[in-house]
Scaffold this motif. Structure first.
Motif, mmCIF file in Angstrom:
data_model
loop_
_atom_site.group_PDB
_atom_site.id
_atom_site.type_symbol
_atom_site.label_atom_id
_atom_site.label_comp_id
_atom_site.label_asym_id
_atom_site.label_seq_id
_atom_site.Cartn_x
_atom_site.Cartn_y
_atom_site.Cartn_z
ATOM 1 N N ILE A 1 0.859 -1.186 0.000
ATOM 2 C CA ILE A 1 0.000 0.000 0.000
ATOM 3 C C ILE A 1 0.896 1.237 0.000
ATOM 4 C CG2 ILE A 1 -1.824 1.247 1.219
ATOM 5 C CD1 ILE A 1 -2.536 -1.438 2.607
ATOM 6 N N LEU B 1 -8.649 7.027 -0.281
ATOM 7 C CA LEU B 1 -8.238 5.747 -0.860
ATOM 8 C C LEU B 1 -8.428 5.871 -2.361
ATOM 9 C CD1 LEU B 1 -7.426 2.731 -0.444
ATOM 10 C CD2 LEU B 1 -9.877 2.244 -0.277
ATOM 11 N N ASN B 2 -7.316 5.898 -3.094
ATOM 12 C CA ASN B 2 -7.353 6.110 -4.542
ATOM 13 C C ASN B 2 -8.179 7.344 -4.904
ATOM 14 O OD1 ASN B 2 -5.693 3.936 -5.109
ATOM 15 N ND2 ASN B 2 -7.411 2.517 -5.223
ATOM 16 N N GLN C 1 -8.007 -5.160 1.312
ATOM 17 C CA GLN C 1 -8.783 -4.536 0.237
ATOM 18 C C GLN C 1 -8.038 -3.339 -0.352
ATOM 19 O OE1 GLN C 1 -12.324 -4.098 2.835
ATOM 20 N NE2 GLN C 1 -13.473 -4.919 1.072
ATOM 21 N N ALA C 2 -7.116 -2.779 0.413
ATOM 22 C CA ALA C 2 -6.344 -1.627 -0.044
ATOM 23 C C ALA C 2 -5.033 -2.042 -0.704
ATOM 24 C CB ALA C 2 -6.063 -0.690 1.131
ATOM 25 N N VAL D 1 -12.770 -0.535 5.809
ATOM 26 C CA VAL D 1 -11.977 -1.154 4.756
ATOM 27 C C VAL D 1 -10.922 -2.046 5.401
ATOM 28 C CG1 VAL D 1 -10.404 -0.697 2.824
ATOM 29 C CG2 VAL D 1 -12.287 0.882 3.291
ATOM 30 N N SER E 1 -11.778 4.652 7.082
ATOM 31 C CA SER E 1 -10.813 3.546 7.064
ATOM 32 C C SER E 1 -11.156 2.435 8.047
ATOM 33 C CB SER E 1 -9.399 4.071 7.307
ATOM 34 O OG SER E 1 -9.293 4.730 8.542
ATOM 35 N N VAL F 1 -3.091 5.634 -0.578
ATOM 36 C CA VAL F 1 -3.814 6.176 0.562
ATOM 37 C C VAL F 1 -3.188 7.514 0.933
ATOM 38 C CG1 VAL F 1 -4.389 5.829 3.006
ATOM 39 C CG2 VAL F 1 -4.432 3.885 1.420
ATOM 40 N N ALA G 1 -3.257 -0.020 -3.488
ATOM 41 C CA ALA G 1 -3.916 1.289 -3.519
ATOM 42 C C ALA G 1 -2.986 2.414 -3.070
ATOM 43 C CB ALA G 1 -5.152 1.267 -2.616
ATOM 44 N N LEU H 1 -8.022 -1.132 7.788
ATOM 45 C CA LEU H 1 -7.080 -0.153 7.261
ATOM 46 C C LEU H 1 -6.678 0.856 8.332
ATOM 47 C CD1 LEU H 1 -5.461 0.949 4.872
ATOM 48 C CD2 LEU H 1 -7.528 2.189 4.157
#
Length: 155
Positions: free
Chosen positions: A7, A53-54, A67-68, A63, A60, A73, A71, A24
C-alpha cells in the motif's frame, strides 16, 4: 494465516504481512505508526478515521487492509507538502474549525473531498457533504466557514 499487502501511503510504498481481518485504520496507526486518522466509533458513524483511498474519501474503519492492496492512501499527514499546509488545513486554522480536535483529521479529509468534487459549493452542499462526520464541539459553523474560505483560495 497472513497475506502480503503493498500500500502506498502519503507517497511511500509499504509492504507487510497482515491478517485478513486487519482494518485499514489499524494498519495505518498500528503498523505504520501514523496517528493522524483517529479511531472513533469503529462502526463508520463518526468519520474520525477518514482518509483518501485512490482519491476518494473513505472511512478507514470500513476497509480491510487487504482490500487496499495496491492502492494509494492519503492521510492527514500527507496533505502538507514541504512544510506548507494544504489550503483546507490552513482554512481550518484560520477559521477556527477545530475545538477539541478529535474529529479534525477526518473532517479535513472529508472537506477536501467536498472541494475536489465541487470547487464552489453552497452552504447546503457543504453541510450535506459533512453528513457522515460527527463533531461534538463546534456546531459545524466554523467548519463550514473553513470550507468556504478554502474554496476562495486558488490552487
Amino acid at each position: 494465516m497472513t497475506q502480503s499487502v503493498t500500500i502506498t501511503v502519503n507517497g511511500t510504498t509499504h509492504t507487510h504481512e497482515v491478517e485478513p481481518r486487519l482494518l485499514l485504520i489499524h494498519y495505518i496507526r498500528d503498523v505504520l505508526g501514523l496517528t493522524g486518522p483517529h479511531i472513533g466509533c469503529e462502526t463508520s458513524l463518526c468519520g474520525a478515521c477518514t482518509v483518501e483511498l485512490n482519491g476518494k474519501a473513505v472511512k478507514s474503519c470500513t476497509v480491510f487492509a487487504v482490500q487496499a492492496d495496491g492502492a494509494n492512501v492519503l492521510t492527514i499527514e500527507g496533505l502538507a507538502v514541504d512544510g506548507k499546509l494544504h489550503k483546507m488545513q490552513e482554512a481550518f486554522w484560520n477559521e477556527h474549525g477545530a475545538q477539541c480536535g478529535y474529529c479534525t483529521p477526518g473532517m479535513i479529509m472529508t472537506c477536501k473531498q467536498i472541494l475536489d468534487r465541487n470547487p464552489n459549493p453552497t452552504e447546503a452542499e457543504i453541510r450535506h457533504g459533512l453528513d457522515g462526520n460527527i463533531c461534538r464541539c463546534t456546531g459545524y459553523q466554523h467548519i463550514v466557514k473553513a470550507v468556504q474560505a478554502a474554496a476562495r483560495v486558488k490552487a
